[in-house]
Design an enzyme around this catalytic site. Structure first.
Site, PDB file in Angstrom:
ATOM      1  CE  LYS A  46      -3.012   4.678   0.852  1.00 51.12           C
ATOM      2  NZ  LYS A  46      -4.446   4.342   0.798  1.00 51.12           N
TER       3      LYS A  46
ATOM      4  CG  ASN B 239       0.022   4.674   3.587  1.00 50.73           C
ATOM      5  OD1 ASN B 239      -0.616   5.268   4.459  1.00 50.73           O
ATOM      6  ND2 ASN B 239      -0.465   3.628   2.939  1.00 50.73           N
TER       7      ASN B 239
ATOM      8  CG  ASP C 159      -2.152   0.913   0.998  1.00 46.17           C
ATOM      9  OD1 ASP C 159      -2.436   1.264  -0.173  1.00 46.17           O
ATOM     10  OD2 ASP C 159      -2.809   1.271   1.988  1.00 46.17           O
TER      11      ASP C 159
ATOM     12  CG  ASP D 263      -1.848   2.014   6.679  1.00 41.65           C
ATOM     13  OD1 ASP D 263      -2.000   0.909   7.244  1.00 41.65           O
ATOM     14  OD2 ASP D 263      -2.776   2.607   6.097  1.00 41.65           O
TER      15      ASP D 263
ATOM     16  CB  THR E   4      -4.720   3.095  -3.055  1.00 45.87           C
ATOM     17  OG1 THR E   4      -4.692   3.082  -1.619  1.00 45.87           O
ATOM     18  CG2 THR E   4      -5.459   4.327  -3.539  1.00 45.87           C
TER      19      THR E   4
END
Length: 456
Positions: free
Chosen positions: A141, A144, A139, A161, A180
């Site tokens: 992105k 984060n 994840d 995260d 995402t």
């Protein structure tokens, strides 16, 4: 099963303002009562029933905790403590208060590629550490990628995260639908086996946005975005990349590759010239002999991108029901494979049945013949066995007779032996008598001869 502290977290930490929230988690600022140090408390709502979709399962929470316990790196958030109550698991984490990297860079008037790579290098260092432990973040992105403190000369990057991070075990195929949409790799979209390579794709997307302020695959809808990702449908629009070096584009191209095996690894990305060269000469024509001049990237579009992403995207913009969708996809894939298998077997199915019938009939006939042959053999064996038993009995009787005869002979031998010994003694005695008689006669003859001579 992991065990967490069962005491009340508020007995040890004073809770403060809310820093952020997701679907099943709230992050609050807190202060440790004993030391006065500030941390971030992440309250994760537990799933009460295994059949429920509200909250996070115990297995997922333990996976995140196990990963956080294993990692210790300057560019990754650290875990300080863990508490549990009836409704939540509370992670006490390092406080990362510098905000998102993209927000920090968007505040600048312009950005050089060298400045961009200094931050990107920290991201790569953090991911390199994770990948060395076979941990995939899944994840990565902008939201984060945080700064520990933005009010210092060289802010430090912190990756946060780890809610969907996984340990990639060799030999264990892992598939899932999560992340995402804007940043997920094609193998996630296509529900294919996942590995560390998925993070590298996300880094490629992040780098593209960082240098241009545009998202390479973002469409009007989520489905359009996923279609663009699956087709690797992107380009370097001159409008956005007019001041971007070819080395930077090459770095992105080597990451946005559909085949995970051909995608640049984290080790290779750290060795890429665009990252490795510390002092970079960003000029339009390096062979022109002109004085080197730094290429400056305008941050206007990056600012627009961050404003749009914060305003239009819901918090933690992930597949809300990725677990359910993943399960459905898994069942669909299994069903499709079963159908394909049935189709492959359909043509040969009838032939197999006929062959089996033929084999059965042949075997049945063979079994009948064998049964008759075996019955005859058994009768013959039974007769032979009876004969053998009779011969055995006869042999036993003969043996008994032989033993008795042998015992009789043994007794007769002993008698004869005794008789022989007696005769031997008698003969010896008589021989002695004869010898004595002979000696006596000889003496008398001798004496008689001596007498006759004296008379003359």
């Amino acid at each position: 099963m992991s065990t967490f502290r069962q005491e009340s977290v508020e007995d040890f930490y004073e809770m403060g303002e809310e820093l952020g929230s997701g679907q099943f988690a709230i992050v609050r600022k807190c202060r440790e009562r004993k030391t006065g140090l500030e941390y971030a408390a992440k309250f994760i709502k537990k799933r009460r029933l295994s059949s429920s979709r509200r909250g996070v399962s115990r297995e997922e929470i333990e996976r995140e905790v196990d990963i956080l316990r294993e990692i210790q790196h300057p560019n990754i958030i650290t875990l300080h403590d863990i508490f549990e109550n009836k409704t939540d698991v509370v992670l006490i984490l390092e406080l990362v208060s510098g905000g998102e990297l993209f927000d920090f860079l968007a505040e600048k008037e312009s950005l050089t590629e060298e400045e961009a790579t200094q931050f990107l290098k920290q991201i790569l260092d953090g991911v390199h550490y994770l990948h060395s432990k076979r941990i995939a973040h899944f994840d990565l992105k902008p939201e984060n990628i945080m700064l520990l403190d933005k009010n210092v000369p060289n802010p430090r990057i912190k990756l946060i995260d780890f809610g969907i991070a996984h340990k990639i075990e060799a030999g264990n195929e892992f598939k899932n639908i999560f992340g995402t949409p804007e940043f997920v790799a094609p193998e996630i979209v296509n529900y294919e086996p996942l590995g560390l390579e998925a993070d590298m794709w996300s880094i490629g997307v992040i780098t593209y946005i960082l240098l241009s302020g545009a998202s390479p695959f973002l469409g009007e809808t989520k489905q359009e975005t996923l279609t663009n990702i699956s087709a690797v449908n992107y380009d370097f629009d001159e409008e956005y990349f007019s001041n971007t070096s070819e080395l930077a584009k090459d770095f992105i191209r080597r990451l946005l590759v559909k085949d995970p095996k051909k995608r640049m690894t984290i080790a290779q990305s750290l060795e890429h010239p665009w990252i490795k060269v510390i002092k970079r000469r960003n000029v339009r024509n390096e062979d022109s002999g002109k004085k080197p001049e730094r290429r400056r990237l305008k941050t206007t579009r990056l600012k627009e991108y961050t404003i749009k992403s914060h305003s239009s995207m819901p918090p933690n913009n992930t597949y809300i029901n990725f677990e359910r969708f993943s399960k459905v996809m898994e069942e669909v894939a299994a069903a499709e494979e079963s159908l394909r298998e049935l189709e492959r077997n359909k043509k040969s199915f009838q032939e197999d049945i006929e062959a089996l019938l033929s084999i059965y009939e042949e075997k049945e006939s063979w079994y009948k013949e064998e049964n008759e042959s075996i019955s005859q053999d058994l009768r013959q064996i039974r007769q032979e066995l009876q004969k053998t038993e009779a011969l055995k009995k006869q042999a036993q009787e003969e043996t008994k007779s032989v033993v008795q005869a042998a015992n009789g002979l043994k007794r007769r031998y002993r008698k004869l032996e005794n008789h022989y010994e007696a005769l031997a003694k008698q003969v010896a005695s008589e021989m002695k008598f004869v010898q004595e008689l002979v000696w006596s006669i000889e003496r008398e003859k001798l004496q008689s001869s001596e007498g006759d001579g004296s008379i003359r």
